[in-house]
Design an enzyme around this catalytic site. Structure first.
Site, PDB file in Angstrom:
ATOM      1  N   LYS A 162       0.843  -1.186   0.000  1.00 15.80           N
ATOM      2  CA  LYS A 162       0.000   0.000   0.000  1.00 15.80           C
ATOM      3  C   LYS A 162       0.886   1.246   0.000  1.00 15.80           C
ATOM      4  O   LYS A 162       1.699   1.442   0.905  1.00 15.80           O
ATOM      5  CB  LYS A 162      -0.919   0.009   1.222  1.00 15.80           C
ATOM      6  CG  LYS A 162      -1.979  -1.090   1.213  1.00 15.80           C
ATOM      7  CD  LYS A 162      -3.027  -0.849   0.140  1.00 15.80           C
ATOM      8  CE  LYS A 162      -4.171  -1.842   0.244  1.00 15.80           C
ATOM      9  NZ  LYS A 162      -5.221  -1.592  -0.766  1.00 15.80           N
ATOM     10  N   ASP A 190      -0.312  -0.649  -4.708  1.00 15.77           N
ATOM     11  CA  ASP A 190      -1.677  -0.141  -4.719  1.00 15.77           C
ATOM     12  C   ASP A 190      -1.669   1.248  -4.085  1.00 15.77           C
ATOM     13  O   ASP A 190      -1.487   1.388  -2.875  1.00 15.77           O
ATOM     14  CB  ASP A 190      -2.605  -1.070  -3.946  1.00 15.77           C
ATOM     15  CG  ASP A 190      -4.065  -0.655  -4.038  1.00 15.77           C
ATOM     16  OD1 ASP A 190      -4.358   0.347  -4.728  1.00 15.77           O
ATOM     17  OD2 ASP A 190      -4.916  -1.332  -3.432  1.00 15.77           O
ATOM     18  N   GLU A 218      -1.646  -0.483  -9.052  1.00 13.10           N
ATOM     19  CA  GLU A 218      -3.106  -0.455  -8.971  1.00 13.10           C
ATOM     20  C   GLU A 218      -3.614   0.936  -8.593  1.00 13.10           C
ATOM     21  O   GLU A 218      -3.099   1.567  -7.677  1.00 13.10           O
ATOM     22  CB  GLU A 218      -3.562  -1.480  -7.931  1.00 13.10           C
ATOM     23  CG  GLU A 218      -5.061  -1.656  -7.819  1.00 13.10           C
ATOM     24  CD  GLU A 218      -5.418  -2.796  -6.890  1.00 13.10           C
ATOM     25  OE1 GLU A 218      -6.625  -2.927  -6.573  1.00 13.10           O
ATOM     26  OE2 GLU A 218      -4.523  -3.554  -6.465  1.00 13.10           O
ATOM     27  N   ASP A 243      -9.019  -0.119 -10.226  1.00 15.70           N
ATOM     28  CA  ASP A 243      -9.780  -0.726  -9.132  1.00 15.70           C
ATOM     29  C   ASP A 243     -10.991   0.149  -8.828  1.00 15.70           C
ATOM     30  O   ASP A 243     -12.085  -0.096  -9.329  1.00 15.70           O
ATOM     31  CB  ASP A 243      -8.897  -0.904  -7.901  1.00 15.70           C
ATOM     32  CG  ASP A 243      -9.647  -1.496  -6.711  1.00 15.70           C
ATOM     33  OD1 ASP A 243     -10.829  -1.876  -6.856  1.00 15.70           O
ATOM     34  OD2 ASP A 243      -9.067  -1.593  -5.619  1.00 15.70           O
ATOM     35  N   LYS A 267     -14.395  -6.574  -7.775  1.00 16.63           N
ATOM     36  CA  LYS A 267     -14.733  -6.859  -6.388  1.00 16.63           C
ATOM     37  C   LYS A 267     -16.243  -6.991  -6.239  1.00 16.63           C
ATOM     38  O   LYS A 267     -16.997  -6.193  -6.799  1.00 16.63           O
ATOM     39  CB  LYS A 267     -14.209  -5.761  -5.463  1.00 16.63           C
ATOM     40  CG  LYS A 267     -12.690  -5.664  -5.444  1.00 16.63           C
ATOM     41  CD  LYS A 267     -12.209  -4.538  -4.538  1.00 16.63           C
ATOM     42  CE  LYS A 267     -10.690  -4.471  -4.509  1.00 16.63           C
ATOM     43  NZ  LYS A 267     -10.193  -3.344  -3.688  1.00 16.63           N
TER      44      LYS A 267
END
Length: 362
Positions: A162, A190, A218, A243, A267
């Protein structure tokens, strides 16, 4: 045969380690468990995670949506008419993807249980194992390197770092984690919308120039900035994954039209359940985009459904299904388990879960 009851209960399950991103810090899985019951007493389960910072879903909102709008459309209806029940749920309300996800998963779980087969078989697959990455929460370089070594020792081979909380320091964090990697292991980044387009291109191309083992980046920029996402994708020397920019089909069509990303992370909590998620995977594949199935800090019910989808419809990169791994203890009985970097699906009807025992946190 008909659906006789739709029940909800709020679940709060602590994490063994705080989960930190550019958007939020979580110390527990906060989710709504939904149970759909047929006339024979069989139950199917689904869940709606609370994700204020991404989907805007709350436990109270999802619970109200399920109880007031969806349950009346299900009671007395045939659970075996699965496609019709899922269409009813999709049309019941605008938005509320988490609530739709929960009811759709519960309907699929119940349908599989009524056939006495695992959910993955209902979805068209037979595999009971799915590989997953594991996330490294946002943090300082030294702590991230230590965490990376711990995750590798636990058997994970794909790490997800992250970033996006501090663009100026992100490269140092990335290098620290890469230094901890063994040859052949992979890192993905991400940013959770945390960079500007120029920051993204500068950082990504520096990573590529240093030949660091990063496989993809991402959601580098803000969700609605598709022009910025396309600008980054056209100039970045690494694959870019969308995403938060892709919730449903219209979003993916626009990403494809603009050539805004190389891959898409699907998702259930964004798309509203298994039906749309499967269509998103098929549409992305048809247009040459890479695919991944991710999670929103849901528990074993949501991850079990997502892993079943991947087992039946494999993705082009290792999926992001570690959310339930972060739990100190499962809020339900049965269901998935983790063996190193593998999600193991139960060889049991549906998702193989049952209600928490008395005294579990709700």
């Amino acid at each position: 045969m008909s659906i006789t009851a739709v029940r909800t209960r709020r679940i709060s399950a602590p994490l063994h380690t705080p989960f930190v991103t550019a958007l939020r810090r979580a110390t527990a899985v906060e989710t709504l468990l939904v149970e759909v019951v047929d006339a024979d007493g069989r139950s199917g389960f689904g869940e709606a995670p609370q994700v204020w910072a991404v989907t805007g879903a709350s436990l109270a909102g999802s619970q109200a949506c399920v109880e007031e709008m969806m349950a009346p459309l299900l009671l007395g209806r045939d659970p075996d008419d699965l496609a019709a029940r899922c269409r009813d749920m999709a049309r019941a309300v605008v938005g509320n993807e988490a609530a739709k996800m929960a009811v759709e998963i519960a309907l699929h779980d119940l349908a599989a249980r009524r056939l006495d087969i695992p959910l993955v078989r209902l979805l068209g697959g037979t595999n009971l194992t799915v590989p997953t990455d594991v996330t490294l929460s946002a943090g300082e370089a030294g702590a991230l390197a230590v965490a990376a070594k711990q995750r590798l020792a636990e058997g994970f081979t794909v790490l997800k770092l992250k970033v996006g909380t501090d663009a100026a320091g992100d490269l140092a964090r990335i290098r620290a984690v890469c230094d901890a990697l063994e040859p052949g292991l992979r890192l993905r980044l991400d940013a959770n919308q945390g960079w500007t387009p120029r920051e993204a291109v500068t950082i990504v191309n520096r990573i590529a120039a240093l030949d660091l083992p990063v496989e993809l980046v991402e959601q580098p920029v803000a969700r609605h900035d598709l022009d910025g996402l396309a600008w980054v994708s056209a100039r970045a020397d690494l694959p870019i994954m969308a995403d938060e920019s892709v919730f449903g089909l219209r979003d993916l069509v626009e990403v494809i039209r603009r050539r805004a990303a190389d891959l898409v992370n699907v998702k259930l909590a964004k798309s509203g359940g298994l039906t749309v998620a499967r269509t998103l995977l098929e549409l992305a594949t048809a247009h040459g985009l890479g695919t991944c199935v991710g999670s929103m800090m849901e528990g074993p019910v949501g991850i079990g459904a997502a892993a079943s989808l991947v087992a039946a419809h494999p993705t082009t990169v290792v999926s992001d299904l570690d959310a339930a791994w972060w739990l100190s203890a499962s809020p339900v009985s049965g269901g998935i388990r983790y063996e190193g970097a593998t999600v193991v699906l139960p060889d049991a009807p549906g998702l193989g879960v049952s209600l928490p025992s008395p005294g579990s946190a709700e």
